[in-house]
Design a protein around this motif. Structure first.
Motif, PDB file in Angstrom:
ATOM      1  N   ALA A 126       1.002  -1.142   0.227  1.00  0.00           N
ATOM      2  CA  ALA A 126       0.154   0.203   0.206  1.00  0.00           C
ATOM      3  C   ALA A 126       0.663   1.245  -0.168  1.00  0.00           C
ATOM      4  CB  ALA A 126      -0.964   0.024   1.350  1.00  0.00           C
ATOM      5  N   VAL A 127       2.057   1.201   0.761  1.00  0.00           N
ATOM      6  CA  VAL A 127       3.058   2.467   0.549  1.00  0.00           C
ATOM      7  C   VAL A 127       4.272   1.605   0.832  1.00  0.00           C
ATOM      8  CG1 VAL A 127       3.849   4.111   2.100  1.00  0.00           C
ATOM      9  CG2 VAL A 127       1.260   3.619   2.478  1.00  0.00           C
ATOM     10  N   VAL A 128       5.145   2.429  -0.025  1.00  0.00           N
ATOM     11  CA  VAL A 128       6.687   2.110  -0.173  1.00  0.00           C
ATOM     12  C   VAL A 128       7.402   3.388   0.220  1.00  0.00           C
ATOM     13  CG1 VAL A 128       8.617   1.051  -1.484  1.00  0.00           C
ATOM     14  CG2 VAL A 128       6.196   0.457  -1.968  1.00  0.00           C
ATOM     15  N   VAL A 129       8.268   3.487   1.118  1.00  0.00           N
ATOM     16  CA  VAL A 129       8.730   4.685   1.595  1.00  0.00           C
ATOM     17  C   VAL A 129      10.394   4.450   2.227  1.00  0.00           C
ATOM     18  CG1 VAL A 129       7.979   4.526   3.886  1.00  0.00           C
ATOM     19  CG2 VAL A 129       8.300   6.822   3.055  1.00  0.00           C
ATOM     20  N   PRO A 130      11.145   5.173   2.004  1.00  0.00           N
ATOM     21  CA  PRO A 130      12.558   4.976   2.443  1.00  0.00           C
ATOM     22  C   PRO A 130      12.432   5.550   4.116  1.00  0.00           C
ATOM     23  CG  PRO A 130      12.761   6.333   0.378  1.00  0.00           C
ATOM     24  CD  PRO A 130      11.151   6.379   0.747  1.00  0.00           C
ATOM     25  N   ARG A 131      13.353   4.556   4.771  1.00  0.00           N
ATOM     26  CA  ARG A 131      13.275   5.107   6.153  1.00  0.00           C
ATOM     27  C   ARG A 131      14.582   4.920   6.510  1.00  0.00           C
ATOM     28  NH1 ARG A 131      10.205   0.909  10.392  1.00  0.00           N
ATOM     29  NH2 ARG A 131      11.580  -0.383   9.568  1.00  0.00           N
ATOM     30  N   TRP A 132      15.118   5.818   7.471  1.00  0.00           N
ATOM     31  CA  TRP A 132      16.525   5.944   8.121  1.00  0.00           C
ATOM     32  C   TRP A 132      16.247   5.241   9.211  1.00  0.00           C
ATOM     33  CZ3 TRP A 132      20.365   8.144   5.244  1.00  0.00           C
ATOM     34  CH2 TRP A 132      19.877   9.135   4.244  1.00  0.00           C
ATOM     35  N   LYS A 133      17.858   4.735   9.986  1.00  0.00           N
ATOM     36  CA  LYS A 133      17.749   3.689  10.994  1.00  0.00           C
ATOM     37  C   LYS A 133      17.280   4.560  12.136  1.00  0.00           C
ATOM     38  CE  LYS A 133      21.843   1.157   9.441  1.00  0.00           C
ATOM     39  NZ  LYS A 133      23.270   0.868   9.711  1.00  0.00           N
ATOM     40  N   ASN A 134      17.150   5.953  12.293  1.00  0.00           N
ATOM     41  CA  ASN A 134      16.679   6.434  13.278  1.00  0.00           C
ATOM     42  C   ASN A 134      15.136   6.570  13.364  1.00  0.00           C
ATOM     43  OD1 ASN A 134      16.281   8.736  11.794  1.00  0.00           O
ATOM     44  ND2 ASN A 134      17.547   9.910  12.187  1.00  0.00           N
ATOM     45  N   GLY A 135      14.628   6.155  12.354  1.00  0.00           N
ATOM     46  CA  GLY A 135      12.983   5.927  12.218  1.00  0.00           C
ATOM     47  C   GLY A 135      12.581   7.186  11.319  1.00  0.00           C
ATOM     48  N   TYR A 136      13.323   8.030  10.952  1.00  0.00           N
ATOM     49  CA  TYR A 136      12.805   9.213  10.187  1.00  0.00           C
ATOM     50  C   TYR A 136      12.418   8.634   8.667  1.00  0.00           C
ATOM     51  CZ  TYR A 136      12.441  13.790   7.755  1.00  0.00           C
ATOM     52  OH  TYR A 136      11.592  14.899   7.142  1.00  0.00           O
TER      53      TYR A 136
END
Length: 207
Positions: A126-136
């Motif tokens: 439904a969603v594909v999004v980049p995520r940093w290790k800090n959760g951002y």
């Protein structure tokens, strides 16, 4: 809307992997208090910031649409965004498009094909999004489908709604490690100083 042109040799391999997928990229253009109408600022030789972003996406074979808070001349279709902020803007946009779409920030001129390719295998989510290790999250370099509209609307009616909260509230999200994206993928222009940095970067690449 016209079908994606897959005749260009430089895009053939990239597009043919996903020939059954309509590759539509919507470029968001909003208001900026720190840098008003930054998207129309000249980067080089009369080429505006928004032109660089659109050109990069078109080179990848995307069918590009600009979704803007204000009107301006542009070489691709422009839809007027009449919502007050980002979350209802995305809801309204998904209702208009009625299909999965990539959404990018209009102030992100260094979008990389390699970054998009890392997202492509997961478009069943439904969603594909980049995520940093800090959760951002990087919500303006992401893929969204109309499946998320009910969840987004629910979050919109909560006490402290945000796009990050809305994404995290969705059950079917694929998070791509942002650290694995090419360098400068998420570079965005927020200030005149950022614009100068972009100019220098482009100039150095030409040398």
């Amino acid at each position: 809307m016209k079908n994606i042109d897959i005749k260009r040799e430089e895009n053939l391999k990239f597009i043919m992997q996903y020939v059954n997928v309509k590759l539509i990229a919507v470029v968001m253009v909003g208001h900026s208090g720190r840098f008003p109408k930054k998207h129309l600022a000249s980067v080089h030789e009369g080429v505006r910031l928004i032109d660089v972003t659109v050109k990069n996406l078109r080179r990848m074979g995307f069918q590009v649409i600009v979704y803007s808070k204000y009107r301006f001349p542009i070489s691709v279709p422009l839809l007027l965004d009449e919502e007050k902020w980002i979350l209802p803007s995305i809801i309204t946009l998904l209702r208009k498009m009625n299909q999965g779409i990539f959404i990018f920030g209009g102030d992100m001129p260094l979008i990389k094909r390699e970054a998009v390719e890392k997202m492509m295998p997961y478009l069943s989510h439904a969603v594909v999004v980049p995520r940093w290790k800090n959760g951002y999250l990087e919500p303006l370099h992401a893929y969204y489908t109309p499946k998320i509209i009910p969840v987004f609307e629910k979050v919109l009616n909560e006490e402290k709604p945000s796009l990050h909260r809305a994404i995290k509230a969705c059950r079917d999200v694929y998070y791509v490690p942002a650290e694995k994206m090419p360098e400068q993928t998420f570079f965005n222009v927020n200030t005149p100083e950022d614009l100068n940095s972009l100019r220098e970067l482009i100039r150095s690449q030409k040398d």
